[in-house]
Design a protein around this motif. Structure first.
Motif, PDB file in Angstrom:
ATOM      1  N   UNK A   1      56.410  16.742  25.635  1.00 26.50           N
ATOM      2  CA  UNK A   1      55.941  18.013  26.262  1.00 26.50           C
ATOM      3  C   UNK A   1      57.031  19.335  26.468  1.00 26.50           C
ATOM      4  N   UNK A   2      57.947  19.377  27.229  1.00 21.80           N
ATOM      5  CA  UNK A   2      58.505  20.857  26.751  1.00 21.80           C
ATOM      6  C   UNK A   2      58.344  21.262  25.516  1.00 21.80           C
ATOM      7  N   UNK A   3      58.469  20.085  24.236  1.00 21.15           N
ATOM      8  CA  UNK A   3      58.901  20.864  23.171  1.00 21.15           C
ATOM      9  C   UNK A   3      57.023  21.081  22.560  1.00 21.15           C
ATOM     10  N   UNK A   4      56.134  20.656  23.405  1.00 22.94           N
ATOM     11  CA  UNK A   4      55.074  21.416  22.488  1.00 22.94           C
ATOM     12  C   UNK A   4      54.768  22.358  23.451  1.00 22.94           C
TER      13      UNK A   4
ATOM     14  N   UNK B   1      56.767  24.648  23.882  1.00 23.76           N
ATOM     15  CA  UNK B   1      57.706  25.864  23.291  1.00 23.76           C
ATOM     16  C   UNK B   1      56.910  26.177  22.201  1.00 23.76           C
ATOM     17  N   UNK B   2      56.621  25.417  21.723  1.00 23.13           N
ATOM     18  CA  UNK B   2      55.381  25.540  20.107  1.00 23.13           C
ATOM     19  C   UNK B   2      54.237  26.806  20.499  1.00 23.13           C
ATOM     20  N   UNK B   3      53.421  26.296  22.212  1.00 26.09           N
ATOM     21  CA  UNK B   3      53.115  26.889  21.871  1.00 26.09           C
ATOM     22  C   UNK B   3      53.104  28.690  21.977  1.00 26.09           C
ATOM     23  N   UNK B   4      54.611  28.451  22.947  1.00 23.17           N
ATOM     24  CA  UNK B   4      54.605  29.774  23.581  1.00 23.17           C
ATOM     25  C   UNK B   4      55.332  30.679  22.269  1.00 23.17           C
ATOM     26  N   UNK B   5      56.026  30.118  20.705  1.00 26.06           N
ATOM     27  CA  UNK B   5      55.987  30.501  19.764  1.00 26.06           C
ATOM     28  C   UNK B   5      54.806  31.138  19.106  1.00 26.06           C
ATOM     29  N   UNK B   6      53.744  30.876  19.035  1.00 22.09           N
ATOM     30  CA  UNK B   6      52.394  31.133  18.177  1.00 22.09           C
ATOM     31  C   UNK B   6      51.651  32.324  18.887  1.00 22.09           C
TER      32      UNK B   6
ATOM     33  N   UNK C   1      70.111  24.494  26.180  1.00 26.16           N
ATOM     34  CA  UNK C   1      70.805  24.889  25.160  1.00 26.16           C
ATOM     35  C   UNK C   1      70.713  22.919  25.637  1.00 26.16           C
ATOM     36  N   UNK C   2      72.246  22.339  26.815  1.00 28.82           N
ATOM     37  CA  UNK C   2      72.439  21.834  27.026  1.00 28.82           C
ATOM     38  C   UNK C   2      71.245  20.505  27.677  1.00 28.82           C
ATOM     39  N   UNK C   3      69.810  21.227  28.109  1.00 31.15           N
ATOM     40  CA  UNK C   3      69.217  20.316  28.565  1.00 31.15           C
ATOM     41  C   UNK C   3      69.205  18.622  27.876  1.00 31.15           C
TER      42      UNK C   3
ATOM     43  N   UNK D   1      60.950  31.064  25.596  1.00 34.06           N
ATOM     44  CA  UNK D   1      60.371  31.014  25.751  1.00 34.06           C
ATOM     45  C   UNK D   1      60.083  29.490  24.663  1.00 34.06           C
ATOM     46  N   UNK D   2      60.417  29.752  22.779  1.00 31.72           N
ATOM     47  CA  UNK D   2      60.611  28.837  22.689  1.00 31.72           C
ATOM     48  C   UNK D   2      61.283  27.550  22.159  1.00 31.72           C
ATOM     49  N   UNK D   3      62.172  27.527  23.746  1.00 31.89           N
ATOM     50  CA  UNK D   3      63.176  26.460  23.692  1.00 31.89           C
ATOM     51  C   UNK D   3      62.785  25.213  24.716  1.00 31.89           C
ATOM     52  N   UNK D   4      62.353  23.847  23.891  1.00 32.77           N
ATOM     53  CA  UNK D   4      62.360  23.208  24.476  1.00 32.77           C
ATOM     54  C   UNK D   4      62.550  22.758  25.921  1.00 32.77           C
ATOM     55  N   UNK D   5      64.560  23.079  26.300  1.00 31.38           N
ATOM     56  CA  UNK D   5      65.096  23.008  27.744  1.00 31.38           C
ATOM     57  C   UNK D   5      65.236  24.253  28.542  1.00 31.38           C
TER      58      UNK D   5
END
Length: 188
Positions: A178-181, A183-188, A162-164, A92-96
């Protein structure tokens, strides 16, 4: 009915030479790997070309089909993510992962966005091998086959996630930000 034989919500239809397929839907997710050829993938929000190396996810109840297929060979992985216990926190923390399994299918379904992952030949070969391993476990049914099939599927999901960022087709910058954002929210 796909999942009753293995008692695991995972099924592989491998190396399928695909003819045109009318619009349809189903109550499970479908991960599609295009092994060779090309065609046109249709959804209720539009159509877009697909070719060897393309990977995309179809959510449950999303109507889709294929036309104008030429030497079109695919692998379909049918699954229920909740039943498999996916995704784990690190996925869930992975942007890909967020891009491929959440954002891309939702944007395609709602707004006709035509982004997707295209694997390099080397990565496509690894993904195909993982699909064959999943299929082998599900059909062989040796002791521990459900665990190993789920582990191979998880390895495939990680590979694709990882490839995405490097293999994305379309407008990668906005989607990956947007995906990185997410993933960051999921990591909290």
């Amino acid at each position: 009915s796909f999942f009753t034989q293995s008692r695991l919500p995972l099924h592989v239809i491998h190396d399928q030479s695909q003819n045109a397929v009318p619009m349809h839907d189903h109550d499970f997710s479908e991960l599609v790997l295009v092994l060779s050829g090309r065609g046109c993938h249709h959804t209720d929000s539009g159509e877009y070309p697909v070719a060897a190396g393309d990977v995309f996810l179809i959510h449950p109840a999303e109507r889709h089909g294929y036309t104008r297929v030429e030497r079109f060979q695919i692998v379909n992985l049918l699954f229920d993510a909740r039943g498999l216990g996916l995704p784990g926190q690190d996925l869930r923390e992975c942007a890909g992962y967020q891009a491929l399994f959440s954002l891309e299918p939702n944007l395609r379904q709602r707004h006709g966005v035509r982004n997707h992952l295209r694997l390099a030949l080397r990565d496509l070969a690894v993904a195909r091998d993982l699909c064959l391993r999943i299929h082998g476990e599900l059909t062989g049914k040796k002791a521990g086959y459900r665990s190993l099939a789920a582990a191979h599927f998880t390895a495939l999901v990680v590979l694709l996630s990882r490839t995405y960022p490097g293999g994305h087709r379309g407008d990668p910058e906005a989607l990956l930000r947007l995906a990185a954002a997410l993933a960051l929210l999921e990591g909290r």
